[in-house]
Design an enzyme around this catalytic site. Structure first.
Site, mmCIF file in Angstrom:
data_model
loop_
_atom_site.group_PDB
_atom_site.id
_atom_site.type_symbol
_atom_site.label_atom_id
_atom_site.label_comp_id
_atom_site.label_asym_id
_atom_site.label_seq_id
_atom_site.Cartn_x
_atom_site.Cartn_y
_atom_site.Cartn_z
ATOM 1 N N ASP A 1 -5.882 35.222 -27.517
ATOM 2 C CA ASP A 1 -5.192 35.974 -28.563
ATOM 3 C C ASP A 1 -6.244 36.634 -29.440
ATOM 4 O O ASP A 1 -7.436 36.308 -29.364
ATOM 5 C CB ASP A 1 -4.310 35.032 -29.388
ATOM 6 N N SER A 2 -5.808 37.545 -30.289
ATOM 7 C CA SER A 2 -6.727 38.205 -31.212
ATOM 8 C C SER A 2 -7.240 37.247 -32.279
ATOM 9 O O SER A 2 -8.230 37.531 -32.950
ATOM 10 C CB SER A 2 -6.026 39.385 -31.885
ATOM 11 N N TYR B 1 -5.605 42.570 -33.844
ATOM 12 C CA TYR B 1 -5.573 43.628 -32.835
ATOM 13 C C TYR B 1 -4.524 44.689 -33.176
ATOM 14 O O TYR B 1 -4.551 45.782 -32.629
ATOM 15 C CB TYR B 1 -5.232 43.042 -31.461
ATOM 16 N N CYS C 1 -0.750 37.437 -26.982
ATOM 17 C CA CYS C 1 -0.857 38.424 -28.057
ATOM 18 C C CYS C 1 -0.015 39.623 -27.651
ATOM 19 O O CYS C 1 -0.218 40.176 -26.564
ATOM 20 C CB CYS C 1 -2.318 38.823 -28.230
ATOM 21 N N ASN C 2 0.924 40.004 -28.489
ATOM 22 C CA ASN C 2 1.784 41.140 -28.156
ATOM 23 C C ASN C 2 0.999 42.439 -28.097
ATOM 24 O O ASN C 2 1.229 43.276 -27.222
ATOM 25 C CB ASN C 2 2.920 41.249 -29.174
ATOM 26 N N SER C 3 0.053 42.626 -29.020
ATOM 27 C CA SER C 3 -0.726 43.866 -29.030
ATOM 28 C C SER C 3 -1.552 43.993 -27.753
ATOM 29 O O SER C 3 -1.610 45.059 -27.135
ATOM 30 C CB SER C 3 -1.637 43.910 -30.258
ATOM 31 N N GLU D 1 -1.617 34.536 -42.038
ATOM 32 C CA GLU D 1 -3.020 34.121 -41.898
ATOM 33 C C GLU D 1 -3.541 33.522 -43.204
ATOM 34 O O GLU D 1 -4.339 32.576 -43.197
ATOM 35 C CB GLU D 1 -3.898 35.318 -41.504
ATOM 36 N N CYS E 1 5.444 38.942 -32.389
ATOM 37 C CA CYS E 1 4.088 38.629 -32.832
ATOM 38 C C CYS E 1 3.972 37.108 -32.830
ATOM 39 O O CYS E 1 4.895 36.420 -33.295
ATOM 40 C CB CYS E 1 3.820 39.188 -34.229
ATOM 41 N N THR E 2 2.857 36.601 -32.321
ATOM 42 C CA THR E 2 2.727 35.146 -32.181
ATOM 43 C C THR E 2 2.601 34.426 -33.517
ATOM 44 O O THR E 2 2.742 33.201 -33.566
ATOM 45 C CB THR E 2 1.518 34.794 -31.296
ATOM 46 N N HIS E 3 2.362 35.162 -34.602
ATOM 47 C CA HIS E 3 2.339 34.537 -35.930
ATOM 48 C C HIS E 3 3.753 34.203 -36.422
ATOM 49 O O HIS E 3 3.944 33.263 -37.196
ATOM 50 C CB HIS E 3 1.701 35.477 -36.963
#
Length: 271
Positions: free
Chosen positions: A13-14, A45, A76-78, A157, A189-191
């Site tokens: 992931d980013s 990202y 990571c979606n991006s 974050e 988004c993984t967040h």
């Protein structure tokens, strides 16, 4: 070398958001060894160019292949939107490759034909139109309503979730006319699983909120089973977590994303 079931699963992931996917994988596949790489030197990202994300992704995959992984999950979606096809071509037969978009699209096609489905994600994910393109290819009469929500990932974050500040920002985004009258909402988004409860509170259970991490983990299980790559015994599964740039704040945040203490190792991939 031919892949074997005893090889680990690579996940990248980013940053550390992809740990939500890694956690889901360890829940669905508890016997597997995992190697996680978070490219914290380049996060997020979501505001990077396609070319930059592709370059980062290929270099990370090269590192994971050196670790002899049997599968690589782009958590990571991006990166899934920008680099999946390139990564799959680069990796070739050395490992199976899975992104976080296709399993979610398949799930949507199975459950939401003829309905309006919302999606929130980074600018890179939304403006790539990858979800819209793949949804149209399903030909299931699904209306996808996508909204870029760029403040959410950095907010999470920084630890601002389950908080009045985060709820106000979430409410502001979700009240957008773009998301009116949806039956489900994809957290692209993984967040975002960390604010799933806040999002569900806003909708008061009138909209199904789809956390793709579990969908992806189950899709990985099926992919490994189809290729006879499921590990059937492992008394002490190992979990290794690498980041390209280490700070104590990353270490502190990992327990929210992975739901247990994580020991981060600095791997200076870009030096």
């Amino acid at each position: 070398m031919e892949n074997t079931a005893n090889q680990p699963i690579g996940i990248f992931d980013s940053g550390i958001g992809g740990l939500t996917v890694a956690h889901a994988i360890t829940q669905v596949l508890p016997l597997e060894n995992i190697i996680y790489f978070g490219d914290t030197a380049h996060l997020p990202y979501g505001d990077k160019s396609t070319a930059a994300i592709q370059a980062y992704s290929v270099k990370i995959c090269d590192m994971l292949l050196k670790q002899k992984v049997k599968a690589i999950v782009i958590a990571c979606n991006s990166a899934s939107a920008a680099a999946y096809e390139l990564v799959r071509e680069y990796v070739g037969s050395k490992a199976k490759v899975l992104n976080v978009i296709d399993p979610t699209i398949r799930y949507m096609g199975q459950h939401y034909a003829g309905q309006r489905v919302g999606l929130i994600g980074t600018k890179q994910t939304v403006f790539s139109n990858i979800y819209r393109k793949k949804t149209d290819e399903l030909d299931r009469d699904i209306t996808l309503c996508s909204l870029a929500t760029p403040l959410l990932a950095p907010m999470i974050e920084e630890g601002f979730f389950n908080h009045n500040i985060s709820q106000n920002i979430i409410n502001e985004y979700l009240s957008s006319p773009v998301l009116a009258d949806i039956q489900a909402l994809i957290l692209a988004c993984t967040h975002y699983p960390l604010i799933k409860h806040d999002i569900e509170s806003y909708y008061k259970e009138n909209v199904q909120v789809l956390d793709s991490s579990l969908i992806v983990a189950e899709s990985l299980q099926n992919l490994l089973a189809e290729n006879n790559l499921l590990r059937t015994e492992n008394p002490q599964p190992t979990k290794r977590f690498y980041v390209s740039d280490y700070t104590e704040s990353f270490e502190h945040s990992t327990k929210y994303f992975f739901q247990e203490e994580v020991q981060l190792e600095h791997y200076p991939l870009w030096e």
